[in-house]
Design an enzyme around this catalytic site. Sequence first.
Site: not given
Length: 440
Positions: A156, A275, A281, A288
Amino acid sequence: MTKLWGGRFSKKTNKLVEEFTSSIHFDQKLAKYDCIGSLNHVATLKRAKLLSTAEHNKLAKGLKAILKSIAGGSFKVDPSFEDVHSYIQHVLEQKAGKAALKLHTCRSRNDQVVFDVKLYCIDQIWSTVLAILDINKSLFHLAKKNKDIYVPGYTHLQHAIPVRIYDHLSVYSQMFHRDGQRLATIYENSIATHLTMGSGAIAGTFIQSEKYHHDAIRPTENSIDTVSDRDFVIEVLSALSILQMHLSRLAEDMILWSTKEFDFIDIDDAFCTGSSLMPQKKNPDVLELVRGYTGRLYGNLVNVLVMMKGLPLSYNRDMQHDKEPLFESFEIVQKELNVLAELFKNVKFKKENIKKQLDDECLYATDLSDYLVQNKVPFKEAHAIIGRLIQYKLKNNIELRSLGDPELKKLHPLLTSKVLKKLIDPKTSVESKKSVRRRK
Ligand code: ARG
């Protein structure tokens, strides 16, 4: 552009229709398999005495020359042709002259296209299996390099109990191993054993079935079924979708582990992007994109399932739409496997940060209850006792390891600070699990 049909038409095909029905821009990927199919077909025609040896040799020579140009990269299709089958026949006519007029004897593209796609799948299945072996090698090295590191196991997405990083990473190797086996089973049961010829357009041909028997190729058992069947495409797309689901779960684990909140791993700079606005970043875009490709893979599966639904027997032109999703799914998973195999060579585990999480004493609650059970306390009682101990710890915000024996004894006489100190340890926790057959 010459068509394989046209005799019965009194008008030229409308330009828009030509464009709309053409598949050469994508089915050119089948060129190699089409030539291999044609080589087998001309051999059948020769066995059936429909081609003389001289005619056969001319056609075979021409087809081998086309195969050579495909392998050498010089083969280019003429996009004005309807499909790769018509174009290869046209090229062969240039090379072999009149003999090529007999090439399409007893043959239909309905049969040809199934054969070509099956050969394409065989090649792609083995390339995918090789890419799976590669990523598994990379995961195995990473697991082995970090075999002495423990991490919190999660259910979980909450702290559950410590596990070895080795075992966590091996889960993905197991998944990919099953994916490889699934593809190999499809190869065996639905493709290699159904590599048939002789269906004609639907009803078969006047050539004796034995003449089609050649190497791995067999005569069709039901020609209507052969030209109608795209189960193998759907099976492959489904196996690739499951593989994609595994890739996506792996990507998600790594994305989570690379967040500031977890901070368990560092992904090499060469495998991250930045970024345009925020200078600090470092983003896990590769992972992704892997996760994001799942939509394409599932979409491709559903695409072909829906396209096939309700089609009357046998071949229908709708089925031309099976190729782009099939080609794309193979291409995507192979790209993903290749980039991830490299990415995992450069993942570093941040031992200190992981250790901080392993200090969460709640992770060892099951070990404490197991200890009571092993000392004859009934499980339900043990569960409740340790539940109360955890509640006490959380309410008072204290370290279990700091509790003295008198306080612990109030909960159960078997609980001592010595026992707690021994059991609240990731290595002890992991090594106490005997049901798992581990490789040393
Ligand atoms: N391009 C077609 C396909 O991919 C080949 C078969 C065409 N057959 C026909 N009778 N028009 O399915």
